[in-house]
Design a protein around this motif. Structure first.
Motif, mmCIF file in Angstrom:
data_model
loop_
_atom_site.group_PDB
_atom_site.id
_atom_site.type_symbol
_atom_site.label_atom_id
_atom_site.label_comp_id
_atom_site.label_asym_id
_atom_site.label_seq_id
_atom_site.Cartn_x
_atom_site.Cartn_y
_atom_site.Cartn_z
ATOM 1 N N SER A 1 -3.979 -11.086 10.084
ATOM 2 C CA SER A 1 -3.386 -10.133 9.157
ATOM 3 C C SER A 1 -2.519 -9.172 9.941
ATOM 4 O O SER A 1 -2.738 -8.962 11.144
ATOM 5 C CB SER A 1 -4.456 -9.376 8.367
ATOM 6 O OG SER A 1 -5.214 -8.550 9.222
ATOM 7 N N THR A 2 -1.536 -8.615 9.278
ATOM 8 C CA THR A 2 -0.637 -7.694 9.950
ATOM 9 C C THR A 2 -0.030 -6.714 8.966
ATOM 10 O O THR A 2 -0.008 -6.971 7.749
ATOM 11 C CB THR A 2 0.478 -8.469 10.689
ATOM 12 O OG1 THR A 2 1.202 -7.580 11.537
ATOM 13 C CG2 THR A 2 1.449 -9.123 9.719
ATOM 14 N N TRP A 3 0.446 -5.588 9.487
ATOM 15 C CA TRP A 3 1.048 -4.527 8.696
ATOM 16 C C TRP A 3 2.513 -4.354 9.095
ATOM 17 O O TRP A 3 2.879 -4.562 10.247
ATOM 18 C CB TRP A 3 0.329 -3.202 8.935
ATOM 19 C CG TRP A 3 -1.065 -3.142 8.447
ATOM 20 C CD1 TRP A 3 -2.192 -3.502 9.126
ATOM 21 C CD2 TRP A 3 -1.509 -2.702 7.161
ATOM 22 N NE1 TRP A 3 -3.300 -3.307 8.349
ATOM 23 C CE2 TRP A 3 -2.916 -2.807 7.139
ATOM 24 C CE3 TRP A 3 -0.851 -2.201 6.030
ATOM 25 C CZ2 TRP A 3 -3.675 -2.433 6.027
ATOM 26 C CZ3 TRP A 3 -1.605 -1.832 4.932
ATOM 27 C CH2 TRP A 3 -3.004 -1.957 4.925
ATOM 28 N N THR B 1 3.820 0.559 2.563
ATOM 29 C CA THR B 1 3.634 -0.346 3.692
ATOM 30 C C THR B 1 3.184 -1.707 3.186
ATOM 31 O O THR B 1 2.325 -1.803 2.305
ATOM 32 C CB THR B 1 2.599 0.215 4.674
ATOM 33 O OG1 THR B 1 2.972 1.547 5.050
ATOM 34 C CG2 THR B 1 2.520 -0.644 5.923
ATOM 35 N N TYR C 1 0.855 -1.174 0.000
ATOM 36 C CA TYR C 1 0.000 0.000 0.000
ATOM 37 C C TYR C 1 0.897 1.232 0.000
ATOM 38 O O TYR C 1 2.059 1.179 0.406
ATOM 39 C CB TYR C 1 -0.893 0.013 1.247
ATOM 40 C CG TYR C 1 -1.994 -1.009 1.223
ATOM 41 C CD1 TYR C 1 -1.736 -2.358 1.447
ATOM 42 C CD2 TYR C 1 -3.315 -0.632 0.968
ATOM 43 C CE1 TYR C 1 -2.746 -3.298 1.415
ATOM 44 C CE2 TYR C 1 -4.340 -1.567 0.946
ATOM 45 C CZ TYR C 1 -4.049 -2.891 1.167
ATOM 46 O OH TYR C 1 -5.059 -3.811 1.139
ATOM 47 N N HIS D 1 1.459 -5.468 3.735
ATOM 48 C CA HIS D 1 0.364 -6.095 4.471
ATOM 49 C C HIS D 1 0.320 -7.568 4.106
ATOM 50 O O HIS D 1 0.511 -7.933 2.938
ATOM 51 C CB HIS D 1 -0.967 -5.427 4.107
ATOM 52 C CG HIS D 1 -2.143 -6.006 4.828
ATOM 53 N ND1 HIS D 1 -3.038 -6.862 4.214
ATOM 54 C CD2 HIS D 1 -2.569 -5.866 6.095
ATOM 55 C CE1 HIS D 1 -3.959 -7.211 5.076
ATOM 56 N NE2 HIS D 1 -3.705 -6.610 6.237
#
Length: 124
Positions: A112-114, A94, A37, A96
């Protein structure tokens, strides 16, 4: 828990290239989707590209033909090769991930994680 660590951002002149990397670490059994993103100054975060575990990819119209996303499943890593960069590509990129593995509590499931993000600046 699973962490995403990005690298490869920096300052480049218009027309140049950069390659971003995002490596996932932790208790991971599978990663169904990894995506990049971008948040440009004064704008909302937008999805730039994604790669799923069935080999499908998605690109935003603004980057088609210039950016290429790829995955190294053995390393739980996703790359974003960015060519012919334009000033409007400037922003924080970023990573994801959607995965089956551990969360911060050590519980296993669909998660889920960033990542933290990496700055890309394209000068004109």
């Amino acid at each position: 828990h699973v962490r995403l660590v990005e690298s490869g951002g920096g300052l480049v002149q218009a027309g140049g290239s950069l390659r971003l990397s995002c490596a996932a670490s932790g208790i991971i059994f599978s990663i169904s989707r990894m995506a990049w993103y971008r948040q440009s100054p004064g704008q909302a975060r937008e999805e730039v590209a994604e790669a799923t575990d069935d080999g499908s990819t998605y690109y935003a119209d603004s980057v088609k033909g210039r950016f290429t996303i790829s995955r190294d499943n053995a390393k739980n890593t996703v790359y974003l090769q960015m060519n012919n960069l334009k000033p409007e590509d400037t922003g924080v990129y970023t990573c994801h991930a959607v995965y089956y593995g551990s969360d911060e509590m050590g519980l296993i499931g669909d998660r889920s994680t960033w990542g933290q993000g990496t700055q890309v600046t394209v000068s004109s």
